[in-house]
Design an enzyme around this catalytic site. Structure first.
Site, mmCIF file in Angstrom:
data_model
loop_
_atom_site.group_PDB
_atom_site.id
_atom_site.type_symbol
_atom_site.label_atom_id
_atom_site.label_comp_id
_atom_site.label_asym_id
_atom_site.label_seq_id
_atom_site.Cartn_x
_atom_site.Cartn_y
_atom_site.Cartn_z
ATOM 1 N N CYS A 23 0.824 -1.193 0.000
ATOM 2 C CA CYS A 23 0.000 0.000 0.000
ATOM 3 C C CYS A 23 0.867 1.254 0.000
ATOM 4 O O CYS A 23 2.087 1.207 -0.009
ATOM 5 C CB CYS A 23 -0.897 0.011 1.243
ATOM 6 S SG CYS A 23 -1.842 -1.504 1.456
ATOM 7 N N ARG A 72 -4.795 1.214 -1.068
ATOM 8 C CA ARG A 72 -4.715 -0.216 -0.777
ATOM 9 C C ARG A 72 -4.484 -1.059 -2.019
ATOM 10 O O ARG A 72 -5.169 -0.903 -3.037
ATOM 11 C CB ARG A 72 -6.002 -0.688 -0.095
ATOM 12 C CG ARG A 72 -5.906 -2.139 0.389
ATOM 13 C CD ARG A 72 -7.212 -2.637 0.964
ATOM 14 N NE ARG A 72 -7.038 -3.978 1.549
ATOM 15 C CZ ARG A 72 -8.020 -4.850 1.711
ATOM 16 N NH1 ARG A 72 -9.247 -4.541 1.364
ATOM 17 N NH2 ARG A 72 -7.773 -6.029 2.246
ATOM 18 N N LEU A 73 -3.497 -1.969 -1.918
ATOM 19 C CA LEU A 73 -3.337 -3.085 -2.834
ATOM 20 C C LEU A 73 -3.662 -4.329 -2.029
ATOM 21 O O LEU A 73 -2.890 -4.736 -1.160
ATOM 22 C CB LEU A 73 -1.904 -3.150 -3.385
ATOM 23 C CG LEU A 73 -1.569 -4.342 -4.287
ATOM 24 C CD1 LEU A 73 -2.405 -4.315 -5.558
ATOM 25 C CD2 LEU A 73 -0.086 -4.351 -4.639
ATOM 26 N N ILE A 109 -3.999 -7.870 -0.575
ATOM 27 C CA ILE A 109 -3.228 -9.113 -0.639
ATOM 28 C C ILE A 109 -3.801 -10.145 0.329
ATOM 29 O O ILE A 109 -3.983 -11.305 -0.013
ATOM 30 C CB ILE A 109 -1.739 -8.855 -0.295
ATOM 31 C CG1 ILE A 109 -1.138 -7.774 -1.207
ATOM 32 C CG2 ILE A 109 -0.938 -10.147 -0.355
ATOM 33 C CD1 ILE A 109 -1.021 -8.165 -2.654
ATOM 34 N N GLU A 149 3.719 -6.150 5.201
ATOM 35 C CA GLU A 149 3.163 -7.423 5.655
ATOM 36 C C GLU A 149 3.797 -7.787 7.001
ATOM 37 O O GLU A 149 5.017 -7.696 7.162
ATOM 38 C CB GLU A 149 3.481 -8.557 4.667
ATOM 39 C CG GLU A 149 2.971 -8.344 3.254
ATOM 40 C CD GLU A 149 1.471 -8.506 3.105
ATOM 41 O OE1 GLU A 149 0.823 -8.909 4.095
ATOM 42 O OE2 GLU A 149 0.962 -8.229 2.004
ATOM 43 N N ASP A 188 -3.467 -8.596 9.046
ATOM 44 C CA ASP A 188 -2.286 -8.265 9.841
ATOM 45 C C ASP A 188 -2.313 -6.817 10.309
ATOM 46 O O ASP A 188 -1.693 -6.466 11.309
ATOM 47 C CB ASP A 188 -1.004 -8.560 9.052
ATOM 48 C CG ASP A 188 -0.967 -7.904 7.683
ATOM 49 O OD1 ASP A 188 -2.015 -7.453 7.197
ATOM 50 O OD2 ASP A 188 0.126 -7.861 7.081
ATOM 51 N N ILE A 211 13.776 -11.517 -17.183
ATOM 52 C CA ILE A 211 14.065 -10.559 -18.246
ATOM 53 C C ILE A 211 15.240 -11.091 -19.056
ATOM 54 O O ILE A 211 16.272 -11.468 -18.493
ATOM 55 C CB ILE A 211 14.393 -9.171 -17.666
ATOM 56 C CG1 ILE A 211 13.127 -8.509 -17.113
ATOM 57 C CG2 ILE A 211 15.041 -8.277 -18.703
ATOM 58 C CD1 ILE A 211 12.106 -8.132 -18.158
ATOM 59 N N SER A 262 11.588 -12.360 -4.193
ATOM 60 C CA SER A 262 12.847 -12.012 -4.840
ATOM 61 C C SER A 262 14.013 -12.576 -4.038
ATOM 62 O O SER A 262 13.855 -13.035 -2.911
ATOM 63 C CB SER A 262 12.989 -10.488 -4.947
ATOM 64 O OG SER A 262 13.493 -9.940 -3.740
ATOM 65 N N GLY A 263 15.196 -12.498 -4.613
ATOM 66 C CA GLY A 263 16.413 -12.934 -3.931
ATOM 67 C C GLY A 263 17.235 -11.792 -3.385
ATOM 68 O O GLY A 263 18.408 -11.985 -3.030
#
Length: 633
Positions: free
Chosen positions: A2, A50-51, A53, A77, A100, A291, A363-364
């Site tokens: 968000c 807000r997104l 999840i 999160e 949460d 990519i 992701s790493g």
């Protein structure tokens, strides 16, 4: 994921202009396109985009406690929230959602400022407590999520996920901080807590800020730090086993989602390890996004394909053309501050690709810092071995003189490029590491700046950023020290900033299992020989992943998200560089020496020197001036 923003009157309860708050909130619409909300009462206004999840049905924000005396807006999160809910219920707190976000409200009521110590995750939040008449701001331990704030002259405090939300208020002066400019041209970003504007600040990672009405603004309070004790007694076999268990736990926690989820897969060790372990935790195929580059010198797509085929992932690939430089102005508007990491271009593109297929991507990121993966770590330790042979009092005059007289020979075979080594030998460990990390090194920055700007700096150097963190590191281990510095500077200011803005531009949530703070703490207790051994970086991670990944994935040279800047500036961007750097806003700013810039441009065009990094750094500063300084709020 968000975007949050808000206004707080530190002096009284003046009315909050709802239209202004809404404008600030909407400036971050890209961070949360699903829905938005605001809370307004005398002296305080909170905004949220807000997104969705988790808890799609009832997780709207701002979110309140039972009697609406506590209100929170939250970005991020909290991965251990399901563990905290029954503990808080046992204390008498009543939950109306399964989100949460509501855990934050009740944790504040139960534990006050120390609530953040109970959270495991990535977060930035603002909480208003009417009964205590205070505003509480907090940011996660490793600075994954951003939070900016500014105290205006009239006592109004502004805050927001991105700096653009503060600018949207209309009351923040665009007075550039010269010290921030020095940090940018040294590091490629403005380091926490500074912002490009004098009155704005970034809340540092692992910090909270309690703002009480009627009191002077306090300094942020630290609530966590990583300590490189390096003293754990453990065998290699035990370390491999425990690391695998810890990685599995961290990844499992980050698989919670009510929307499509996947992972970035670059073909490097870190992202490949994440995907391999995700596949073992998922019954369904993992969605992976990569990519490819049309220029084979920068293309790792084949290695990503090998991992995708081994684990039968749903693999999506987009090809980025080698002349993909049309994003310069887009990036300047996105980052709000000067930002010079050219890998922001492919990062933007991979987030754009991922969002077509998932809403959450693992992701790493963070692996190089904690596992000792950067090539510069190996080189620094080699230099440290040489530095330890002679005291600084002998090294500084001897090698300082050699560094001054030896010619710079970028064109020569590596064995003859001794100037940088001589210069490093004349420095302390921290000075040498700063020198190696600087995009434009001290002598070049001095030549680049105008006389007037050097006077404005008053002797300030961006090395102060490294010295400040080194003084708190609590270790003199050569590898541990620079890992500590990177965790507090490069990881936060460069990597996390890049990924947050690029992902949020596409309303994509990115989760970083290698930045799980218990994992980072544990790794900091392990001897450095488990991270960099016999010249092999990420030794522990690679050995632990040997059952999961092909050797040629793990033991090949590191590539990274590079772009062909040198060729661009001698080809398709040649005229743009001239137009931007020899005339226009850069020339008008008064910060730079025009003769030094012209010499740099002409040397690069002729091929006598490779000035691609400083030219890109200048080009992105010009884009900031045009798009942010001259742009509408």
């Amino acid at each position: 994921m968000c975007g949050i923003t808000g206004i707080f009157d530190t002096r009284g309860r003046r009315g909050i202009d709802r239209a202004v708050l809404t404008r600030m909130n909407e400036s971050q619409h890209h961070r949360g396109p699903v829905e938005g909300g605001v809370h307004v009462e005398p002296g305080v206004g909170l905004g949220h985009r807000r997104l969705s999840i988790i808890d799609l049905a009832t997780g709207q924000q701002p979110l309140y406690n039972e009697d609406r005396s506590v209100c929170v807006v939250f970005n991020g999160e909290i991965y251990n929230y399901l563990e905290l809910i029954p503990e808080l219920q046992a204390l008498g707190h009543v939950f109306h959602t399964r989100s949460d976000t509501e855990v934050i409200v009740h944790a504040w009521e139960a534990w006050g400022e120390k609530c953040v110590e109970r959270f495991r995750g990535m977060f930035a939040f603002a909480l208003w407590d009417r009964n205590k008449d205070c505003l509480f701001l907090a940011r996660d331990r490793l600075g994954v999520k951003p939070l900016h704030y500014a105290l205006l002259n009239d006592g109004t405090l502004l805050f927001g996920s991105e700096l653009k939300s503060l600018l949207a208020h209309g009351g923040l002066p665009k007075d550039i901080d010269p010290l921030a400019v020095e940090e940018y041209f040294a590091l490629g970003y403005v380091a926490e807590p500074r912002c490009i504007f004098k009155q704005a600040r970034k809340l540092p990672p692992a910090c909270t800020l309690l703002v009480k009405r009627g009191e002077a603004l306090r300094e942020p309070r630290d609530y966590w730090d990583v300590r490189f004790s390096l003293d754990r007694k453990i065998s290699e076999a035990e370390a491999f086993e425990e690391l695998t268990a810890r990685l599995n736990e961290s990844i499992r926690l980050r698989l919670m989602s009510e929307v499509p989820l996947g992972a970035f897969l670059s073909g490097g060790v870190d992202s490949s390890a994440v995907v391999a372990l995700m596949a073992g935790l998922n019954s369904d195929p993992v969605n992976t996004c990569s990519i490819a580059f049309s220029d084979p010198a920068y293309n790792e797509a084949e290695f990503a394909r090998q991992v995708a085929e081994r684990y039968k992932t749903n693999h999506f690939v987009d090809t980025v053309e080698s002349d993909d430089f049309d994003l310069i102005d887009t990036l300047a508007r996105l980052y709000d501050e000067p930002y010079a990491d050219s890998s922001a271009i492919p990062t933007y593109r991979v987030c754009q690709l991922a969002r077509k297929h998932v809403t959450v991507a693992l992701s790493g990121d963070g692996g190089d810092e904690s596992f000792g993966g950067y090539r510069r770590y190996k080189l620094h330790l080699m230099e440290e071995g040489m530095r330890s042979a002679l005291p600084l009092g002998v090294r500084r005059p001897l090698f300082g003189m050699l560094g001054r007289v030896y010619p710079k020979a970028d064109w020569a075979p590596r064995v003859f490029r001794a100037k940088t080594t001589f210069e490093s030998m004349a420095r302390t460990s921290v000075e040498a590491y700063f020198h190696s990390m600087s995009l434009i090194r001290d002598p070049e920055r001095s030549r680049l700046y105008s006389d007037g700007f050097r006077a404005e700096l008053g002797g300030y150097s961006a090395i102060d950023v490294f010295n400040r963190h080194a003084a708190r590191a609590g270790t003199d281990d050569p590898l541990g020290l620079i890992q500590y510095i990177d965790l507090h500077t490069y990881l936060v200011g460069d990597i996390n900033t890049k990924v947050d803005r690029a992902s949020m531009a596409h309303s994509l949530e990115v989760r970083e299992p290698l930045m799980d703070h218990p994992l980072v703490e544990w790794l900091a207790t392990l001897p450095s020989t488990l991270k960099l051994k016999r010249g092999e970086g990420k030794y522990l991670l690679k050995k632990a992943m040997e059952p999961y990944l092909p050797r040629d994935i793990m033991y090949r040279p590191k590539m990274g998200f590079a772009v062909p800047l040198a060729r661009w500036f001698r080809g398709p961007l040649k005229q743009r560089v001239r137009d931007s750097l020899l005339d226009g806003r850069i020339a008008e700013s008064g910060l730079f020496n025009p003769l030094a810039i012209r010499q740099m441009v002409e040397q690069h065009e002729s091929g006598r020197r490779d000035h691609s990094t400083p030219l890109w750094t200048l080009l992105m500063y010009d884009a900031f001036l045009r798009n942010v300084m001259d742009g509408a709020a």
